[in-house]
Design a protein around this motif. Structure first.
Motif, PDB file in Angstrom:
ATOM      1  N   TYR A 365       0.829  -1.219   0.000  1.00  0.00           N
ATOM      2  CA  TYR A 365       0.000   0.000   0.000  1.00  0.00           C
ATOM      3  C   TYR A 365       0.859   1.262   0.000  1.00  0.00           C
ATOM      4  O   TYR A 365       0.597   2.207  -0.753  1.00  0.00           O
ATOM      5  CB  TYR A 365      -0.934  -0.018   1.212  1.00  0.00           C
ATOM      6  N   PHE A 477      -4.735   1.243  -9.949  1.00  0.00           N
ATOM      7  CA  PHE A 477      -5.280   0.656  -8.737  1.00  0.00           C
ATOM      8  C   PHE A 477      -6.795   0.575  -8.890  1.00  0.00           C
ATOM      9  O   PHE A 477      -7.435   1.546  -9.294  1.00  0.00           O
ATOM     10  CB  PHE A 477      -4.926   1.522  -7.530  1.00  0.00           C
ATOM     11  N   LEU A 479     -10.727  -1.213  -7.336  1.00  0.00           N
ATOM     12  CA  LEU A 479     -11.522  -1.942  -6.355  1.00  0.00           C
ATOM     13  C   LEU A 479     -12.656  -2.661  -7.067  1.00  0.00           C
ATOM     14  O   LEU A 479     -13.315  -2.081  -7.933  1.00  0.00           O
ATOM     15  CB  LEU A 479     -12.111  -0.984  -5.309  1.00  0.00           C
ATOM     16  N   GLU A 480     -12.893  -3.914  -6.700  1.00  0.00           N
ATOM     17  CA  GLU A 480     -13.992  -4.653  -7.291  1.00  0.00           C
ATOM     18  C   GLU A 480     -15.321  -4.017  -6.900  1.00  0.00           C
ATOM     19  O   GLU A 480     -15.400  -3.243  -5.950  1.00  0.00           O
ATOM     20  CB  GLU A 480     -13.947  -6.119  -6.838  1.00  0.00           C
ATOM     21  N   GLU A 483     -16.176  -4.199  -3.272  1.00  0.00           N
ATOM     22  CA  GLU A 483     -15.053  -4.145  -2.342  1.00  0.00           C
ATOM     23  C   GLU A 483     -14.986  -2.797  -1.621  1.00  0.00           C
ATOM     24  O   GLU A 483     -15.066  -1.738  -2.242  1.00  0.00           O
ATOM     25  CB  GLU A 483     -13.749  -4.403  -3.110  1.00  0.00           C
ATOM     26  N   PHE A 485     -12.690  -0.200   0.420  1.00  0.00           N
ATOM     27  CA  PHE A 485     -11.271   0.124   0.470  1.00  0.00           C
ATOM     28  C   PHE A 485     -10.705  -0.048   1.878  1.00  0.00           C
ATOM     29  O   PHE A 485     -11.236   0.478   2.853  1.00  0.00           O
ATOM     30  CB  PHE A 485     -11.067   1.565   0.003  1.00  0.00           C
ATOM     31  N   VAL A 490      -4.985  -4.567   0.623  1.00  0.00           N
ATOM     32  CA  VAL A 490      -4.489  -4.237  -0.721  1.00  0.00           C
ATOM     33  C   VAL A 490      -3.401  -5.229  -1.132  1.00  0.00           C
ATOM     34  O   VAL A 490      -2.529  -5.580  -0.337  1.00  0.00           O
ATOM     35  CB  VAL A 490      -3.935  -2.794  -0.755  1.00  0.00           C
ATOM     36  N   LYS A 494      -4.998  -8.597  -6.275  1.00  0.00           N
ATOM     37  CA  LYS A 494      -6.405  -8.190  -6.148  1.00  0.00           C
ATOM     38  C   LYS A 494      -6.673  -6.785  -6.668  1.00  0.00           C
ATOM     39  O   LYS A 494      -7.749  -6.514  -7.196  1.00  0.00           O
ATOM     40  CB  LYS A 494      -6.822  -8.303  -4.677  1.00  0.00           C
ATOM     41  N   ASN A 495      -5.721  -5.883  -6.521  1.00  0.00           N
ATOM     42  CA  ASN A 495      -6.033  -4.464  -6.734  1.00  0.00           C
ATOM     43  C   ASN A 495      -5.272  -3.765  -7.847  1.00  0.00           C
ATOM     44  O   ASN A 495      -5.669  -2.659  -8.249  1.00  0.00           O
ATOM     45  CB  ASN A 495      -5.802  -3.684  -5.434  1.00  0.00           C
TER      46      ASN A 495
END
Length: 539
Positions: A365, A477, A479-480, A483, A485, A490, A494-495
């Motif tokens: 992150y 970057f 987010l699904e 998802e 934050f 992170v 995934k991100n």
């Protein structure tokens, strides 16, 4: 009913039935035989069959086409022409039993509902309606409580029939009613089939949306809107076909009946291969409680209530979290998820490791924040956090404040753009002022170009939305869709989106930016911005 319609629907079936009865009796009867009276009663059975055909025709009206009708008559004719009288009488008894059962099922379907019906039966009935009414249907609105991948993969012929018989219908819509976890599983595990499902709707001018059903909110809305039916008889998986028909399933009764006993009975009548196919088709929960409402047989107000319910779902759905997703939004999520799988995944890790981004937290992150704050060319960000959290909660979230400050630092060298997607009006005056001063104006003063837009209108216009930040065309970057934050979760896998998606994400940003609902606040007065927060409309 006009004279032509009366002739076609009543007189023709009567004449056809009587002709079949008389001709077959004349051919089959031996008048000198001692069983003459048995043959006479066989003739009466024929008359009964013809009347049954008439009854079915009246009940279904044009559900069975003229061609299908004559095929049915031809099959009956074969039975009635059996030379072996014992077999013929046995066959006639079976026909009579089946005719009685059919009449009973039709009565149930039109009145109290027809229980324990598999998905295939549900689809065949709606196909019969649209097939025979295709030239008179002006709209087709449907909900679907079945998983899209399963429906499309196992019952593709149903979609072929819709393509054929609804070709000239201009207003076609489908709302997929689906749980949050179910949609996530569809996107991640059945993405290819789901893409085919989306493509079919685009190809056939079928508007499509996904309604996220949390805590049975959808069923509650249905029960609140439909006042003229008992709660346990309200259709929740239904189709509005033209102005005359509402047909569907009471999903609260899905899976009812003694399924085990029914399957055991089937097992005794078919071979193992056929039975295994039935088991696969007859999954748990597939047994439906079906019902038809037709304007001439039911309360017109009830049909109107279903129409109003559908328009409410389509236009004014609940705004809690992600309540509705557009076709293109689901498509974007599928495409992004596909890139998270091998072989793309290893390429992705290599790309970000070359940027000195660690795989584990908190280093991962912190590395991302550093790259954003040191941006030198462009930052494109779409922030849909207010669609996931309440605005008050979002304003107090330290992680979001740190993220915002990083984009402010990045704006020292880079051209930074950020679009805030709002889901609902902000009525609290203090919250309005905090948004205006601490979020929008603060970034605007530090060279970040801020845009505001109406998330609901973007979904209505099928404009894809994704929560992301694209930096210098080297890091993205994201987010699904559901998802929340959190720096602690992170990760690269995934991100951080694959480099092949960078151009697509920039295009997504530009689509949102260029929509009629998106405006830059640089040219707006405080009064205009506050008005937008209160109404989600620009003046």
């Amino acid at each position: 009913m006009g004279s032509k319609t009366f002739f076609k629907r009543i007189i023709v079936p009567i004449l056809a039935g009587l002709v079949v009865a008389v001709v077959t009796t004349l051919l089959a009867t031996d008048y000198s035989a001692p069983n003459y009276w048995c043959d006479f009663f066989s003739w009466r059975t024929c008359a009964l069959i013809s009347l049954t055909i008439l009854t079915i025709n009246i009940f279904f009206e044009l559900l069975i086409s003229k061609k299908d009708f004559y095929i049915a008559v031809e099959e009956l004719n074969k039975i009635l022409n059996l030379t072996n009288k014992t077999l013929r009488n046995y066959a006639l008894n079976k026909v009579r039993e089946n005719s009685t059962e059919i009449n009973s099922d039709i009565n149930s379907l039109m009145n109290r509902g027809l229980p324990n019906q598999p998905l295939r039966e549900k689809l065949e009935i709606v196909t019969s309606i649209i097939k025979d009414s295709s030239d008179k249907i002006n709209k087709y609105f449907s909900t679907s409580c079945d998983l899209p991948s399963k429906l499309y993969n196992r019952h593709y012929d149903f979609f072929q029939d819709q393509e054929k018989y609804l070709k000239n219908v201009k207003d076609k819509r489908r709302i997929v009613i689906i749980g949050e976890d179910e949609l996530e599983k569809e996107i991640k595990e059945n993405g290819d089939i789901l893409l085919n499902f989306l493509d079919w709707h685009c190809k056939n001018n079928f508007r499509l949306r996904f309604l996220i059903n949390r805590n049975s909110e959808f069923e509650k809305q249905c029960h609140n809107k439909i006042s003229n039916q008992k709660e346990n008889e309200v259709l929740t998986d239904f189709a509005i076909i033209g102005n005359d028909w509402v047909y569907g399933e009471v999903t609260s009764k899905r899976g009812g009946g003694d399924k085990a006993a029914l399957l055991q009975k089937i097992k005794t009548q078919v071979d193992e291969t056929t039975y295994s196919g039935i088991i696969k088709e007859f999954q748990v929960g597939d047994q439906g409680y079906l019902k038809i409402l037709q304007k001439k047989h039911h309360d017109i107000n009830t049909i109107k209530e279903y129409e109003d319910l559908y328009e409410t779902l389509w236009e004014e759905w609940s705004v809690e979290k992600w309540a509705m997703m557009s076709l293109e939004q689901v498509r974007l999520d599928i495409v992004i998820n596909k890139y998270k799988k091998s072989p793309h995944n290893s390429d992705n890790k290599t790309h970000y490791k070359n940027l000195q981004i660690e795989e584990t937290n908190p280093k991962c992150y912190n590395s991302i924040i550093k790259i954003i704050s040191e941006a030198s060319n462009n930052i494109y960000a779409v922030d849909i956090v207010t669609l996931k959290l309440g605005i008050e909660e979002w304003l107090k979230n330290k992680d979001y404040i740190d993220w915002m400050n990083a984009t402010i630092q990045g704006a020292n060298k880079a051209i930074s753009h950020r679009i805030y997607v709002l889901k609902e009006p902000v009525f609290d005056l203090l919250t309005q002022q905090n948004l205006l001063s601490k979020v929008f104006k603060n970034q605007q003063a530090n060279k970040v170009k801020i845009y505001l837009t109406n998330g609901k209108e973007l979904i209505k216009k099928n404009i894809p939305i994704y929560d992301f930040c694209l930096v210098d065309n080297k890091l993205c970057f994201g987010l699904e869709w559901k998802e929340i934050f959190s720096p602690n979760t992170v990760s690269i896998d995934k991100n951080l989106l694959h480099p092949d998606l960078f151009d697509r994400m920039e295009n997504t940003f530009n689509q949102v930016k260029k929509s009629n609902f998106t405006q830059a606040i640089a040219n707006k007065t405080d009064e205009q911005i506050l008005h937008f927060l209160q109404t989600l409309e620009w003046k």
